[in-house]
Design a protein around this motif. Sequence first.
Motif, PDB file in Angstrom:
ATOM      1  N   LEU A   1       0.783  -1.162  -0.099  1.00 44.53           N
ATOM      2  CA  LEU A   1       0.085   0.033  -0.068  1.00 44.53           C
ATOM      3  C   LEU A   1       0.731   1.247   0.119  1.00 44.53           C
ATOM      4  N   VAL A   2       2.015   1.364   0.917  1.00 39.23           N
ATOM      5  CA  VAL A   2       2.722   2.619   0.914  1.00 39.23           C
ATOM      6  C   VAL A   2       3.501   2.572  -0.587  1.00 39.23           C
ATOM      7  N   ASN A   3       3.948   1.611  -1.218  1.00 35.44           N
ATOM      8  CA  ASN A   3       4.578   1.575  -2.643  1.00 35.44           C
ATOM      9  C   ASN A   3       3.350   2.272  -3.603  1.00 35.44           C
ATOM     10  N   MET A   4       2.173   1.661  -3.550  1.00 37.69           N
ATOM     11  CA  MET A   4       1.316   2.033  -4.383  1.00 37.69           C
ATOM     12  C   MET A   4       0.784   3.467  -4.438  1.00 37.69           C
ATOM     13  N   TYR A   5       0.599   3.918  -3.254  1.00 41.11           N
ATOM     14  CA  TYR A   5       0.117   5.392  -2.955  1.00 41.11           C
ATOM     15  C   TYR A   5       1.115   6.327  -3.193  1.00 41.11           C
ATOM     16  N   GLY A   6       2.487   5.930  -2.693  1.00 42.50           N
ATOM     17  CA  GLY A   6       3.478   6.767  -2.517  1.00 42.50           C
ATOM     18  C   GLY A   6       3.967   6.962  -4.067  1.00 42.50           C
ATOM     19  N   SER A   7       3.846   5.887  -5.027  1.00 43.45           N
ATOM     20  CA  SER A   7       4.093   6.036  -6.511  1.00 43.45           C
ATOM     21  C   SER A   7       2.892   7.139  -6.940  1.00 43.45           C
ATOM     22  N   ILE A   8       1.471   7.061  -6.697  1.00 42.85           N
ATOM     23  CA  ILE A   8       0.770   7.683  -7.108  1.00 42.85           C
ATOM     24  C   ILE A   8       0.833   9.151  -6.725  1.00 42.85           C
ATOM     25  N   PHE A   9       1.191   9.391  -5.788  1.00 43.25           N
ATOM     26  CA  PHE A   9       1.212  10.813  -5.151  1.00 43.25           C
ATOM     27  C   PHE A   9       2.550  11.359  -5.842  1.00 43.25           C
ATOM     28  N   PHE A  10       3.659  10.797  -5.637  1.00 40.11           N
ATOM     29  CA  PHE A  10       4.967  11.207  -6.506  1.00 40.11           C
ATOM     30  C   PHE A  10       4.713  11.588  -8.041  1.00 40.11           C
ATOM     31  N   LEU A  11       4.241  10.524  -8.535  1.00 41.40           N
ATOM     32  CA  LEU A  11       3.766  10.718 -10.139  1.00 41.40           C
ATOM     33  C   LEU A  11       2.992  11.970 -10.191  1.00 41.40           C
ATOM     34  N   THR A  12       1.957  12.308  -9.183  1.00 38.25           N
ATOM     35  CA  THR A  12       1.378  13.553  -9.318  1.00 38.25           C
ATOM     36  C   THR A  12       2.047  14.784  -9.195  1.00 38.25           C
ATOM     37  N   CYS A  13       3.131  14.674  -8.075  1.00 34.23           N
ATOM     38  CA  CYS A  13       4.093  15.765  -7.643  1.00 34.23           C
ATOM     39  C   CYS A  13       4.637  16.147  -9.126  1.00 34.23           C
ATOM     40  N   ILE A  14       5.321  15.095  -9.845  1.00 40.25           N
ATOM     41  CA  ILE A  14       6.280  15.185 -11.114  1.00 40.25           C
ATOM     42  C   ILE A  14       5.379  15.901 -11.923  1.00 40.25           C
ATOM     43  N   SER A  15       3.960  15.706 -12.106  1.00 38.37           N
ATOM     44  CA  SER A  15       3.262  16.226 -13.110  1.00 38.37           C
ATOM     45  C   SER A  15       2.920  17.612 -12.793  1.00 38.37           C
ATOM     46  N   LEU A  16       2.661  17.829 -11.683  1.00 38.14           N
ATOM     47  CA  LEU A  16       2.264  19.284 -11.021  1.00 38.14           C
ATOM     48  C   LEU A  16       3.580  20.161 -11.262  1.00 38.14           C
ATOM     49  N   ASP A  17       4.695  19.550 -10.974  1.00 39.20           N
ATOM     50  CA  ASP A  17       6.117  20.351 -10.877  1.00 39.20           C
ATOM     51  C   ASP A  17       6.269  20.707 -12.456  1.00 39.20           C
ATOM     52  N   ARG A  18       6.426  19.863 -13.145  1.00 38.86           N
ATOM     53  CA  ARG A  18       6.352  20.183 -14.765  1.00 38.86           C
ATOM     54  C   ARG A  18       5.417  21.265 -15.247  1.00 38.86           C
TER      55      ARG A  18
ATOM     56  N   VAL B   1     -13.170   2.443   0.871  1.00 40.76           N
ATOM     57  CA  VAL B   1     -13.217   2.438  -0.672  1.00 40.76           C
ATOM     58  C   VAL B   1     -13.658   3.805  -0.996  1.00 40.76           C
ATOM     59  N   ALA B   2     -14.630   4.680  -0.594  1.00 37.79           N
ATOM     60  CA  ALA B   2     -14.717   6.035  -0.865  1.00 37.79           C
ATOM     61  C   ALA B   2     -13.768   6.732  -0.960  1.00 37.79           C
ATOM     62  N   ALA B   3     -13.211   6.756   0.410  1.00 32.40           N
ATOM     63  CA  ALA B   3     -11.817   7.850   0.538  1.00 32.40           C
ATOM     64  C   ALA B   3     -10.749   7.352  -0.457  1.00 32.40           C
ATOM     65  N   THR B   4     -10.554   6.116  -0.573  1.00 31.82           N
ATOM     66  CA  THR B   4      -9.422   5.446  -1.266  1.00 31.82           C
ATOM     67  C   THR B   4      -9.613   6.057  -2.818  1.00 31.82           C
ATOM     68  N   LEU B   5     -10.946   5.932  -3.309  1.00 24.05           N
ATOM     69  CA  LEU B   5     -11.103   6.085  -4.790  1.00 24.05           C
ATOM     70  C   LEU B   5     -11.175   7.510  -4.955  1.00 24.05           C
ATOM     71  N   LEU B   6     -11.564   8.469  -3.858  1.00 26.32           N
ATOM     72  CA  LEU B   6     -11.514   9.965  -4.216  1.00 26.32           C
ATOM     73  C   LEU B   6     -10.051  10.451  -4.085  1.00 26.32           C
ATOM     74  N   VAL B   7      -9.541  10.299  -2.816  1.00 28.01           N
ATOM     75  CA  VAL B   7      -8.292  10.844  -2.224  1.00 28.01           C
ATOM     76  C   VAL B   7      -7.025  10.128  -2.911  1.00 28.01           C
ATOM     77  N   GLY B   8      -7.076   8.863  -2.957  1.00 32.21           N
ATOM     78  CA  GLY B   8      -5.971   8.026  -3.155  1.00 32.21           C
ATOM     79  C   GLY B   8      -5.812   7.655  -4.801  1.00 32.21           C
ATOM     80  N   TYR B   9      -6.904   7.604  -5.448  1.00 29.87           N
ATOM     81  CA  TYR B   9      -6.727   7.610  -7.151  1.00 29.87           C
ATOM     82  C   TYR B   9      -7.565   8.695  -7.728  1.00 29.87           C
ATOM     83  N   GLY B  10      -8.808   8.994  -7.576  1.00 22.44           N
ATOM     84  CA  GLY B  10      -9.384   9.772  -8.270  1.00 22.44           C
ATOM     85  C   GLY B  10      -8.747  11.476  -8.539  1.00 22.44           C
ATOM     86  N   ILE B  11      -8.560  12.091  -7.399  1.00 22.99           N
ATOM     87  CA  ILE B  11      -8.016  13.499  -7.537  1.00 22.99           C
ATOM     88  C   ILE B  11      -6.374  13.272  -8.065  1.00 22.99           C
ATOM     89  N   PRO B  12      -5.508  12.118  -7.848  1.00 26.32           N
ATOM     90  CA  PRO B  12      -4.485  12.424  -8.661  1.00 26.32           C
ATOM     91  C   PRO B  12      -4.386  12.214  -9.796  1.00 26.32           C
TER      92      PRO B  12
END
Length: 331
Positions: A95-112, A180-191
Amino acid sequence: MGVANQTCESSKQLSDRFYVTAFSIIFLFGLLFNSLALVFFFRFTKIRSQTTVYMKNLACTDLLLVGSLPVRILFYVSRRQFPWRLCELTGLVFLVNMYGSIFFLTCISLDRCVAICFPMKSRLNSLRGRAKWISAGVWLLVVGASIPPYLVIPKSDNETGACPLCFDKKPSYVTNPATVAATLLVGYGIPLATILVCSLSLLRAVRRSSATRMDYVDWRKIRNMVAANVVIFVVCFLPYHTVLLLYVTVRTPERELTLRASYRATIAVACLNAIFDPLAYYFATETFQKSVGVKALKNALTSNTDSAEGNNRSLSPQRAKLGHSARTIMT
C-alpha cells in the motif's frame, strides 16, 4: 466431488505458478532498474531539478516494494503458514508503494506543469523549491493512511500467530465501503484528474511555445513521454481500484471467490510500476540529453555564426529562457 477437488487444486497450482513468475520478474527487473536509477540520480549531479527529487523518492518506494516481494514468492512456492505480522507487513509495504507512487507521479506532473505554464508566478515557483518537504509530507501521508488496516484487524483466526491464508485471505478493511470511498476519491481519483489536467496543459503550452518552433524541443518526444506516464498510471493502478469499487457495488456470496482472485491479480499488476517507473526515468533523461542538449547547442552555434552581432545580443536572453524551459520539461 473428487473431480471438482482435482480441478480446484489444478487451478490453484496454475495461479501459484503465475504469481511466482510475475513477482520474480518484477523483483529482478525492479531491483536492477531502480538501483541503476538511484545511482544515476546521485552520481550525475549536473542534472538537478525539483522533479528529480520526486524521482528519487519514487525509486525508493519501488525498492521498498521490491524488497518485500521475496515473501510473496516464497509463499506461493511453498504454501506454508507464515507469521501473521509478516503477512500484514508485506501488505503494508504494498500500500505504501502504490500510493507513494501515485502521489509522487502526481507531484512530478504538477512540478512540470507549474514550471512551464506559470514560469512567472513567484509563489508557485517558491513552492516548487520545497520539493524535499513535500516529499516528506507524501511519506507521512501514505504511511499514516496505510497503517490503520493493520491496527483494527484481529490478529488471526487462530491463536498460534500463523496465517494459513496470508495473501489469499479476504481483504476486509480495504474493501469497507467507507474506506473504498476515501481511497477512490483521495488516493486515486484526485491524483488521476490532476495528472490528466497537468499533462494536457503541459502539452498545449509546449506545442504553442517558441522553443518548439525553434527546434529547442522535440514536441513529439515530449508528447510520447507524457503519454507514457499517463499510461503507466492508468494501467498499473486502475485495475486495483476498479476491483475495490466492485467489492462495494456487486458484493455477493457467489462473486466472493471471483473478486478475491481478481484482487490478487490486480496486486500483481500494480506491482509492475516498480519496473515501469525506471523506464520512464530513462526515456525522460535520454530525451533531455539527445533532444534538448545537443540540438540546443547546435542551433545556438549555427545562429551565432549566421546572425549579426546585434541580433545575437537581442536574441540571447530569449534563447536562454527557452533553453531553461526545455531543460525543465525533460528533467
